[in-house]
Design an enzyme around this catalytic site. Structure first.
Site, PDB file in Angstrom:
ATOM      1  NE  ARG A 138      -2.567   0.824   3.529  1.00  0.00           N
ATOM      2  CZ  ARG A 138      -3.309   0.648   4.625  1.00  0.00           C
ATOM      3  NH1 ARG A 138      -4.587   0.347   4.508  1.00  0.00           N
ATOM      4  NH2 ARG A 138      -2.787   0.739   5.828  1.00  0.00           N
ATOM      5  CE  LYS A 240      -3.257   4.222   7.140  1.00  0.00           C
ATOM      6  NZ  LYS A 240      -4.575   4.807   7.382  1.00  0.00           N
ATOM      7  CD  GLU A 276     -11.848   5.970   4.206  1.00  0.00           C
ATOM      8  OE1 GLU A 276     -11.530   5.812   3.024  1.00  0.00           O
ATOM      9  OE2 GLU A 276     -11.072   5.762   5.152  1.00  0.00           O
TER      10      GLU A 276
HETATM   11  C1  COI Z   1      -4.760   2.886  11.353  1.00  0.00           C
HETATM   12  O1  COI Z   1      -5.769   2.209  11.522  1.00  0.00           O
HETATM   13  O2  COI Z   1      -3.619   2.415  11.513  1.00  0.00           O
HETATM   14  C2  COI Z   1      -4.888   4.227  10.876  1.00  0.00           C
HETATM   15  O3  COI Z   1      -4.087   4.640  10.109  1.00  0.00           O
HETATM   16  C3  COI Z   1      -5.966   5.102  11.372  1.00  0.00           C
HETATM   17  C4  COI Z   1      -5.425   6.234  12.154  1.00  0.00           C
HETATM   18  C5  COI Z   1      -6.481   7.261  12.253  1.00  0.00           C
HETATM   19  C6  COI Z   1      -4.909   5.851  13.492  1.00  0.00           C
END
Ligand code: COI
Length: 392
Positions: A138, A240, A276
């Site tokens: 990813r 991300k 989401e």
């Molecule tokens: C995760 O689930 O690792 C994320 O990146 C969400 C984040 C808002 C803590």
């Protein structure tokens, strides 16, 4: 299963850390940030005599009261790109601040990505990672979208293993939480005009964590946002990118001040389909069918999302990845969220256009069934027939 890497083992056995600067007695989860100057970062190469971090002992932490907050551990992993964009010579450094050029691409133009994965400690002391290769893949996809070079999958997974072993004593006891691993990739070189940065830094830090939401395992109360959107078509919502997160701070802050747990976003074009939640993906259950919004560029391709889809299909549910109109929330039997940090979290209510839709959470819910299987695999209590778990 991945074999124990002898080179890693040797590396970790050779690490002898000095007493960490970041170990106040019974560290509480939420208020532990230290501002160690960048100049105090030490490359970890020479063994020293005191306090081996070989994981045989635990850090002095109040394990019963972990939340999702930053707690500095012993080491970070760092690797910079060369001029040709290749990554080499990664190393473990003592945890501390890092130095960045004022004109760094990440500071000025948001050229950065983050990942998240968790380490579980087994009763026998072994550490389990969950699908770290998927995080590596990813990150590669995101790097491509943001014009960044990226460590290889092997380099990524190897770095995660190194930083995990180096911080083993910060991995909570079984059942008390996990060691959250946060890899970052950023344009660290200086750039003034809009262009890819001339240098990149791959960094991983860790923190012991408990539940993401202050509600713990209690059902979430979501608020459907109509004024703000998380992502738009052609943007970077599907990867991300760090820039996906600052814009959700305003809606989250507003929703939390009204007592909600998090915000559920709609598609920015029609304001009709579910996308989401700020921190996780969403699923609806109706009878034997489980539906989740298809990831068509605006929705993050969650690793927990993908794993739950596979587990649910194995359990005989019909899983549909498609456009999910907001109206379907009205007669769903169950709604739940998935994410690395969040895990699998049941939703107790969703508020939309002033109306509150309540869900009756049964003891034997679909989300609990799927959570138990996923958690069982991650913690080594259920046999991993899929090759998802990496033991170190
Ligand atoms: C995760 O689930 O690792 C994320 O990146 C969400 C984040 C808002 C803590």
């Amino acid at each position: 299963m991945i074999q124990r890497s002898s080179c890693l083992k040797t590396l970790i056995q050779s690490l002898r850390v000095t007493t960490p600067s970041s170990s106040p007695t019974k560290l509480a989860a939420y208020n532990c940030y230290t501002s160690q100057p960048a100049s105090s970062l030490q490359e970890v190469s020479k063994p020293s005599a005191s306090s081996p971090s070989n994981g045989d002992e635990y850090a002095d932490v109040d394990w019963d009261n972990l939340g999702f907050g930053i707690m500095p551990t012993d080491y970070i992993y760092m690797m910079k790109s060369s001029e040709d964009g290749s990554f080499e010579k990664g190393q473990l450094n003592r945890y501390g601040n890092i130095e960045l050029a004022p004109a760094a691409g990440v500071l000025n133009y948001g050229q950065g990505l983050y990942e998240g994965t968790k380490v579980y400690r087994k009763g026998d002391g072994r550490l389990l990672l969950f699908r770290p290769d998927q995080n590596a893949i990813r990150m590669k996809m995101g790097a491509d979208r943001l014009c960044m070079p990226c460590p290889s999958i092997h380099q990524f997974v190897d770095a995660v293993k190194q930083v995990t072993l180096a911080n083993k004593r910060w991995t909570p006891p079984p059942g008390k939480g996990t060691l959250y691993i946060r890899p970052l990739l950023m344009g660290s070189g200086p750039i003034l005009g809009i262009a890819p940065a001339p240098e990149y830094t791959f960094l991983i830090y860790t923190s012991p964590v408990g539940n993401y939401f202050k509600e713990g395992f209690a059902p979430l109360n979501l608020y459907i946002e109509e004024e703000f959107h998380r992502a738009s078509r052609g943007g970077a919502g599907g990867v991300k990118a760090i820039t996906n997160y600052a814009p959700v701070l305003k809606p989250i802050t507003r929703a939390k001040s009204r007592g909600f747990s998090d915000v559920l976003y709609l598609d920015s074009l029609h304001k009709k389909n579910l996308e989401e939640v700020s921190s996780c993906n969403i699923f609806l259950v109706k009878g034997n069918t489980i539906s989740t919004p298809a990831t068509s560029g605006t929705i993050l391709q969650g690793i927990t999302r993908r794993s739950i889809i596979e587990i649910a299909s194995d359990q005989g549910y019909q899983v549909e990845e498609r456009a999910v109109p907001v109206d379907e929330l009205m007669d769903a039997d169950e709604v739940f969220c998935t994410g690395t940090a969040v895990g699998v979290a049941p939703v107790g209510s969703i508020t939309y256009q002033g109306k509150r839709i309540e869900y009756n959470i049964k003891a034997q819910s679909v989300s609990k069934e799927l959570y138990d299987i996923l958690e069982g695999i991650k913690t080594g209590l259920i046999e991993d027939k899929k090759g998802w778990v990496v033991e170190i």
